[in-house]
Write a protein that holds these residues in place. Structure first.
Motif, PDB file in Angstrom:
ATOM      1  N   SER A  19     -13.117  26.375 -11.343  1.00 42.70           N
ATOM      2  CA  SER A  19     -12.665  25.351 -10.584  1.00 42.70           C
ATOM      3  C   SER A  19     -13.836  24.443 -10.071  1.00 42.70           C
ATOM      4  CB  SER A  19     -11.918  25.841  -9.221  1.00 42.70           C
ATOM      5  OG  SER A  19     -11.316  24.972  -8.332  1.00 42.70           O
ATOM      6  N   SER A  20     -13.645  23.592  -9.180  1.00 39.22           N
ATOM      7  CA  SER A  20     -14.611  22.641  -8.722  1.00 39.22           C
ATOM      8  C   SER A  20     -14.679  22.483  -7.039  1.00 39.22           C
ATOM      9  CB  SER A  20     -14.717  21.304  -9.513  1.00 39.22           C
ATOM     10  OG  SER A  20     -14.816  21.452 -10.721  1.00 39.22           O
ATOM     11  N   LEU A  21     -15.772  22.476  -6.736  1.00 39.24           N
ATOM     12  CA  LEU A  21     -15.879  22.190  -4.857  1.00 39.24           C
ATOM     13  C   LEU A  21     -16.317  20.725  -4.998  1.00 39.24           C
ATOM     14  CD1 LEU A  21     -17.666  25.221  -4.030  1.00 39.24           C
ATOM     15  CD2 LEU A  21     -15.314  24.993  -4.509  1.00 39.24           C
ATOM     16  N   ASN A  22     -15.807  20.140  -3.840  1.00 42.45           N
ATOM     17  CA  ASN A  22     -16.062  18.414  -3.745  1.00 42.45           C
ATOM     18  C   ASN A  22     -17.049  18.247  -2.540  1.00 42.45           C
ATOM     19  OD1 ASN A  22     -15.242  15.690  -2.419  1.00 42.45           O
ATOM     20  ND2 ASN A  22     -15.668  15.400  -4.668  1.00 42.45           N
ATOM     21  N   CYS A  23     -17.912  17.573  -2.623  1.00 41.94           N
ATOM     22  CA  CYS A  23     -19.039  16.941  -1.446  1.00 41.94           C
ATOM     23  C   CYS A  23     -19.050  15.574  -1.662  1.00 41.94           C
ATOM     24  CB  CYS A  23     -20.246  17.685  -1.561  1.00 41.94           C
ATOM     25  SG  CYS A  23     -21.306  17.009  -0.473  1.00 41.94           S
ATOM     26  N   SER A  24     -18.282  14.757  -0.619  1.00 43.31           N
ATOM     27  CA  SER A  24     -18.383  13.290  -0.617  1.00 43.31           C
ATOM     28  C   SER A  24     -19.307  12.873   0.464  1.00 43.31           C
ATOM     29  CB  SER A  24     -16.883  12.699  -0.460  1.00 43.31           C
ATOM     30  OG  SER A  24     -16.448  13.256   0.731  1.00 43.31           O
ATOM     31  N   TYR A  25     -19.998  11.741   0.270  1.00 47.40           N
ATOM     32  CA  TYR A  25     -20.939  11.364   1.294  1.00 47.40           C
ATOM     33  C   TYR A  25     -20.840  10.019   1.388  1.00 47.40           C
ATOM     34  CZ  TYR A  25     -23.591  10.253  -2.637  1.00 47.40           C
ATOM     35  OH  TYR A  25     -24.070  10.013  -4.027  1.00 47.40           O
ATOM     36  N   VAL A  27     -23.651   7.350   2.978  1.00 47.73           N
ATOM     37  CA  VAL A  27     -24.863   7.659   3.823  1.00 47.73           C
ATOM     38  C   VAL A  27     -25.599   6.373   3.446  1.00 47.73           C
ATOM     39  CG1 VAL A  27     -25.310   9.889   3.608  1.00 47.73           C
ATOM     40  CG2 VAL A  27     -26.203   8.504   1.633  1.00 47.73           C
ATOM     41  N   SER A  28     -26.595   5.747   4.151  1.00 45.58           N
ATOM     42  CA  SER A  28     -27.391   4.483   3.973  1.00 45.58           C
ATOM     43  C   SER A  28     -28.633   4.647   3.356  1.00 45.58           C
ATOM     44  CB  SER A  28     -27.755   3.871   5.519  1.00 45.58           C
ATOM     45  OG  SER A  28     -28.378   4.810   6.276  1.00 45.58           O
ATOM     46  N   GLY A  29     -28.233   5.006   2.163  1.00 48.41           N
ATOM     47  CA  GLY A  29     -29.429   5.298   1.029  1.00 48.41           C
ATOM     48  C   GLY A  29     -29.799   6.658   0.880  1.00 48.41           C
ATOM     49  N   LEU A  30     -29.172   7.058  -0.196  1.00 50.21           N
ATOM     50  CA  LEU A  30     -29.305   8.637  -0.654  1.00 50.21           C
ATOM     51  C   LEU A  30     -30.572   8.799  -1.289  1.00 50.21           C
ATOM     52  CD1 LEU A  30     -27.861  11.421  -0.760  1.00 50.21           C
ATOM     53  CD2 LEU A  30     -27.354  10.633  -3.279  1.00 50.21           C
ATOM     54  N   ARG A  31     -31.329   9.869  -0.618  1.00 49.17           N
ATOM     55  CA  ARG A  31     -32.660  10.278  -1.287  1.00 49.17           C
ATOM     56  C   ARG A  31     -32.514  11.454  -2.301  1.00 49.17           C
ATOM     57  NH1 ARG A  31     -37.816  12.588  -0.675  1.00 49.17           N
ATOM     58  NH2 ARG A  31     -39.628  11.336  -1.607  1.00 49.17           N
ATOM     59  N   GLY A  32     -31.556  12.042  -1.673  1.00 51.52           N
ATOM     60  CA  GLY A  32     -31.465  13.421  -2.548  1.00 51.52           C
ATOM     61  C   GLY A  32     -30.157  14.272  -1.998  1.00 51.52           C
ATOM     62  N   LEU A  33     -29.462  15.084  -2.947  1.00 52.86           N
ATOM     63  CA  LEU A  33     -28.302  15.636  -2.466  1.00 52.86           C
ATOM     64  C   LEU A  33     -28.580  17.334  -2.928  1.00 52.86           C
ATOM     65  CD1 LEU A  33     -24.838  14.865  -2.535  1.00 52.86           C
ATOM     66  CD2 LEU A  33     -25.431  17.051  -3.624  1.00 52.86           C
ATOM     67  N   PHE A  34     -28.306  18.258  -2.137  1.00 56.61           N
ATOM     68  CA  PHE A  34     -28.700  19.505  -2.200  1.00 56.61           C
ATOM     69  C   PHE A  34     -27.441  20.437  -2.073  1.00 56.61           C
ATOM     70  CE2 PHE A  34     -33.296  18.842  -1.530  1.00 56.61           C
ATOM     71  CZ  PHE A  34     -33.080  17.481  -0.863  1.00 56.61           C
ATOM     72  N   TRP A  35     -27.644  21.498  -2.907  1.00 55.45           N
ATOM     73  CA  TRP A  35     -26.523  22.484  -2.537  1.00 55.45           C
ATOM     74  C   TRP A  35     -26.996  23.703  -2.321  1.00 55.45           C
ATOM     75  CZ3 TRP A  35     -21.031  22.226  -2.623  1.00 55.45           C
ATOM     76  CH2 TRP A  35     -20.487  21.086  -3.109  1.00 55.45           C
ATOM     77  N   TYR A  36     -26.343  24.530  -1.465  1.00 54.35           N
ATOM     78  CA  TYR A  36     -26.831  25.977  -0.839  1.00 54.35           C
ATOM     79  C   TYR A  36     -25.620  27.020  -0.988  1.00 54.35           C
ATOM     80  CZ  TYR A  36     -30.907  23.787   1.079  1.00 54.35           C
ATOM     81  OH  TYR A  36     -32.168  23.042   1.277  1.00 54.35           O
ATOM     82  N   LEU A  87     -22.524  25.221   0.692  1.00 60.81           N
ATOM     83  CA  LEU A  87     -23.005  24.181   1.666  1.00 60.81           C
ATOM     84  C   LEU A  87     -23.522  22.853   0.588  1.00 60.81           C
ATOM     85  CD1 LEU A  87     -24.820  26.259   4.184  1.00 60.81           C
ATOM     86  CD2 LEU A  87     -22.473  25.218   4.648  1.00 60.81           C
ATOM     87  N   CYS A  88     -23.272  21.590   1.224  1.00 61.04           N
ATOM     88  CA  CYS A  88     -23.815  20.507   0.536  1.00 61.04           C
ATOM     89  C   CYS A  88     -24.471  19.795   1.542  1.00 61.04           C
ATOM     90  CB  CYS A  88     -22.709  19.534   0.064  1.00 61.04           C
ATOM     91  SG  CYS A  88     -23.059  17.917  -0.460  1.00 61.04           S
ATOM     92  N   ALA A  89     -25.823  19.047   1.313  1.00 64.81           N
ATOM     93  CA  ALA A  89     -26.406  18.598   2.210  1.00 64.81           C
ATOM     94  C   ALA A  89     -27.078  17.167   1.718  1.00 64.81           C
ATOM     95  CB  ALA A  89     -27.782  19.344   2.826  1.00 64.81           C
ATOM     96  N   VAL A  90     -27.113  16.194   2.396  1.00 63.51           N
ATOM     97  CA  VAL A  90     -27.858  15.066   1.944  1.00 63.51           C
ATOM     98  C   VAL A  90     -29.257  14.558   2.630  1.00 63.51           C
ATOM     99  CG1 VAL A  90     -25.624  14.190   1.234  1.00 63.51           C
ATOM    100  CG2 VAL A  90     -26.576  13.434   3.257  1.00 63.51           C
ATOM    101  N   GLN A  91     -30.099  14.064   1.933  1.00 64.10           N
ATOM    102  CA  GLN A  91     -31.378  13.631   2.570  1.00 64.10           C
ATOM    103  C   GLN A  91     -31.304  11.960   2.441  1.00 64.10           C
ATOM    104  OE1 GLN A  91     -34.962  14.080   0.329  1.00 64.10           O
ATOM    105  NE2 GLN A  91     -36.054  14.302   1.956  1.00 64.10           N
ATOM    106  N   LEU A  99     -32.187  16.933   6.724  1.00 62.39           N
ATOM    107  CA  LEU A  99     -31.123  17.065   5.852  1.00 62.39           C
ATOM    108  C   LEU A  99     -29.917  16.963   6.633  1.00 62.39           C
ATOM    109  CD1 LEU A  99     -31.746  19.603   3.133  1.00 62.39           C
ATOM    110  CD2 LEU A  99     -32.225  17.397   3.138  1.00 62.39           C
ATOM    111  N   VAL A 100     -28.603  16.539   6.150  1.00 62.67           N
ATOM    112  CA  VAL A 100     -27.522  16.271   7.036  1.00 62.67           C
ATOM    113  C   VAL A 100     -26.512  17.169   6.087  1.00 62.67           C
ATOM    114  CG1 VAL A 100     -25.611  15.107   7.705  1.00 62.67           C
ATOM    115  CG2 VAL A 100     -27.979  14.091   8.086  1.00 62.67           C
ATOM    116  N   PHE A 101     -25.920  18.277   6.805  1.00 60.91           N
ATOM    117  CA  PHE A 101     -25.071  19.226   6.272  1.00 60.91           C
ATOM    118  C   PHE A 101     -23.440  18.812   6.281  1.00 60.91           C
ATOM    119  CE2 PHE A 101     -27.820  22.784   4.431  1.00 60.91           C
ATOM    120  CZ  PHE A 101     -28.870  22.499   5.041  1.00 60.91           C
ATOM    121  N   GLY A 102     -22.823  19.139   5.379  1.00 60.53           N
ATOM    122  CA  GLY A 102     -21.422  19.364   5.345  1.00 60.53           C
ATOM    123  C   GLY A 102     -21.077  20.705   5.919  1.00 60.53           C
TER     124      GLY A 102
END
Lengths: 111, 117
Positions: A19-25, A27-36, A87-91, A99-102
């Protein structure tokens, strides 16, 4: 305002059921996306960093992909030990010291 | 290799009592340091971060405070705890890169479970 939304909130699969997990974001300019990965009562454990659309990273049964609006964490033939909260997070470019976490997706794999 | 230590692991405190959570990092220098809180059923909320000794940025107005007395030590404090302060507190560190101190991946401690009664 920068926002990260993960879906579903919880997912229950049988062992071997991919299966798949989704993370939608938004943001004003993505520098990186992290999975934990986070096990109950523990701190999150780093899995992947993605920096640009089209990028993919793999680790054992997990593969993370990134588009301009979302990221997917694909899990192939999962095992019970893959049960955890993911967990998904964006920078973002401005204020990139944090980082901002989902909210996370709680994944349960039944044997 | 780098390690992060956080203590105490579990804490039960009455309303109005003080709080001190401590975090230390080993094996790296000049890290960015962070305090996050994770309430039940909610995501990680950034409370404070620090890019250097004595430099603290607060993200959420509240009765908590943070201090960084040494390069690899980060302390979360409160003079009077509220019921709403209950939660799972996580310390994290990251390396910095570039002149603006952009952070990389975060590495978390094991967490401190705080229950305010």
């Amino acid at each position: 305002e920068d926002q990260v939304t993960q879906s579903p909130e919880a997912l229950r699969l049988q062992e071997g059921e991919s299966s798949s997990l989704n993370c939608s974001y938004t943001v004003s300019g993505l520098r990186g996306l992290f999975w934990y990965r986070q096990d109950p009562g523990k701190g999150p454990e780093f899995l992947f960093t993605l920096y640009s659309a089209g990028e993919e990273k793999e680790k054992e049964r997990l593969k993370a992909t990134l588009t301009k609006k979302e990221s997917f964490l694909h899990i192939t033939a999962p095992k019970p030990e893959d049960s955890a909260t993911y967990l998904c997070a964006v920078q973002v470019r401005r204020g990139a010291q944090k980082l901002v976490f989902g909210q996370g997706t709680r994944l349960t794999i039944n044997p | 290799s780098q390690t992060i230590h956080q203590w105490p692991a579990t804490l039960v405190q009455p309303v109005g009592s003080p709080l001190s959570l401590e975090c230390t990092v080993e094996g790296t220098s000049n890290p960015n340091l962070y305090w996050y809180r994770q309430a039940a059923g909610r995501g990680l909320q950034l409370l404070f971060y620090s890019v250097g000794i004595g430099q603290i940025s607060s993200e959420v107005p509240q009765n908590l405070s943070a201090s960084r007395p040494q390069d690899r030590q980060f302390i979360l404090s409160s003079k009077k705890l509220l019921l709403s302060d209950s939660g799972f507190y996580l310390c994290a560190w990251s390396v910095t890169s570039g002149a603006r101190g952009y952070t990389g991946e975060l590495f978390f401690g094991e967490g401190s479970r705080l229950t305010v009664l």
